[in-house]
Design an enzyme around this catalytic site. Sequence first.
Site, PDB file in Angstrom:
ATOM      1  N   CYS A 103       0.809  -1.224   0.000  1.00  0.00           N
ATOM      2  CA  CYS A 103       0.000   0.000   0.000  1.00  0.00           C
ATOM      3  C   CYS A 103       0.843   1.275   0.000  1.00  0.00           C
ATOM      4  CB  CYS A 103      -0.944   0.022   1.195  1.00  0.00           C
ATOM      5  SG  CYS A 103      -2.095  -1.358   1.234  1.00  0.00           S
ATOM      6  N   HIS A 356      -8.965   3.099  -2.724  1.00  0.00           N
ATOM      7  CA  HIS A 356      -7.583   2.820  -2.333  1.00  0.00           C
ATOM      8  C   HIS A 356      -6.951   1.836  -3.318  1.00  0.00           C
ATOM      9  CE1 HIS A 356      -4.051   1.767  -0.187  1.00  0.00           C
ATOM     10  NE2 HIS A 356      -4.537   0.804   0.572  1.00  0.00           N
ATOM     11  N   CYS A 387      -0.938   2.572   6.820  1.00  0.00           N
ATOM     12  CA  CYS A 387      -0.534   1.223   7.212  1.00  0.00           C
ATOM     13  C   CYS A 387      -0.178   0.443   5.956  1.00  0.00           C
ATOM     14  CB  CYS A 387      -1.638   0.526   8.002  1.00  0.00           C
ATOM     15  SG  CYS A 387      -3.170   0.254   7.089  1.00  0.00           S
ATOM     16  N   GLY A 389       0.491  -3.673   4.353  1.00  0.00           N
ATOM     17  CA  GLY A 389       0.315  -5.102   4.518  1.00  0.00           C
ATOM     18  C   GLY A 389       1.570  -5.804   5.016  1.00  0.00           C
TER      19      GLY A 389
END
Length: 429
Positions: A103, A356, A387, A389
């Site tokens: 991300c 996202h 955040c 993954g």
Amino acid sequence: MSPSGNTQQRTVRDVVFVDGVRTPFGKAGEKGIYAGTRADDLVVKCIRDLLRRNPSLPAERVDEVAIAATTQTGDQGLTIGRTAALLAGLPRTVPGFAIDRMCAGAMTAVTTTASGIGFGAYDVVIAGGVEHMGNHPMGAGADPNPRFMSERLVDPAALNMGNTAENLHDRFPAITKERTDAYAAASQAKLAAAYAKEQIQPDLVPVAAKRPGAGWALHTTDEPPRPGTTVADLAELRTPFRPHGRVTAGNAAGLNDGATAALLASSDAAEEMGLNVKMRLVAYAFAGVEPEVMGIGPVPATEKALKNAGLTIEDIGLFEINEAFAVQVLSFLDHFGIADNDPRVNRYGGAIAVGHPLASSGVRLMNQLARQFEEDPSVRYGITTMCIGLGMGATVIWENPHHANYGDHAAATAATTDTSSTDSKGAVA
């Protein structure tokens, strides 16, 4: 030592965010607006628009193109930074590379190339990200090493982001489903208000796309938002990750397609070429956490970045936090004692509303922070944080050039340098 016996002295240069753009974000899948569009073509549109918007920048002055993608295969493979640069018409002398931090891909593309600018390797770079989750569903083609499970290196939940969000609810029982639904509804409302004020549209690149079996259409707005969503609407949604759970499609970001790109430069190169400065990079940090509660990652990353910058959380006047899950945002706010509805947080709404597309989202956060800096000169510092993954977090701290005290850091640095002692090799201490 150089041949003359003198050690070369190097000064870390200021890095500035000149401009950022993105495509409208679409819904992943055969009904989404980009169902018939290649991922690399989305990136190309962003690169071309950056050059169009900044005509004083000669294309040959771009020193690097860094593009992130989480799934680096197919139309997101083949060293996409280099292929996108060629497809966008940049001179063949301009190199490029691909990067992956899930991300935080685009955010890492920015910090990596910004470090190169600070070091003196580059003057101007383009950094961004893309994710076509319709062409490349999350986890497609992945082959996690069986040792993760057999040796219990991570909890099995760590490989499913929705499960990690449910784990955060377990860890922080004060973050109830009612709170996350209320936060999600507010995100939708804030995005709708920002659209009404035309605060989102200036940084969107129009994209003409043709869906299979349909005609061409010009897309100028995001597809995922659901304006008018209420807490009552969200309360009716199922919890797919756990029976009687708390995470739903309504209080989490969706599966999306989209691309972003930012133009970064050294402050002196920006001045030389007459490029506008929207933000100055102050500090950044990445941190690791337990993979099974990956959503807490922004907390240690922010603490680390603040320490690096010599700032405290009270110095931050604006927060752009990626809304992978509402519970993840609320865990950050609770840690720092910030209210759920604090007006400094995600003024334009966030990923719950706008979408996202994984590796692209970092630059979206930066675009929105830069726009808010321009609107609110009273704010000196802001952060973009997210955040990641497998248990990580990322935070970048930025300074507002419209603030009355912007630039004081340069005078302070000069004063420190003037009064510094030198070591035995002649380098400034």
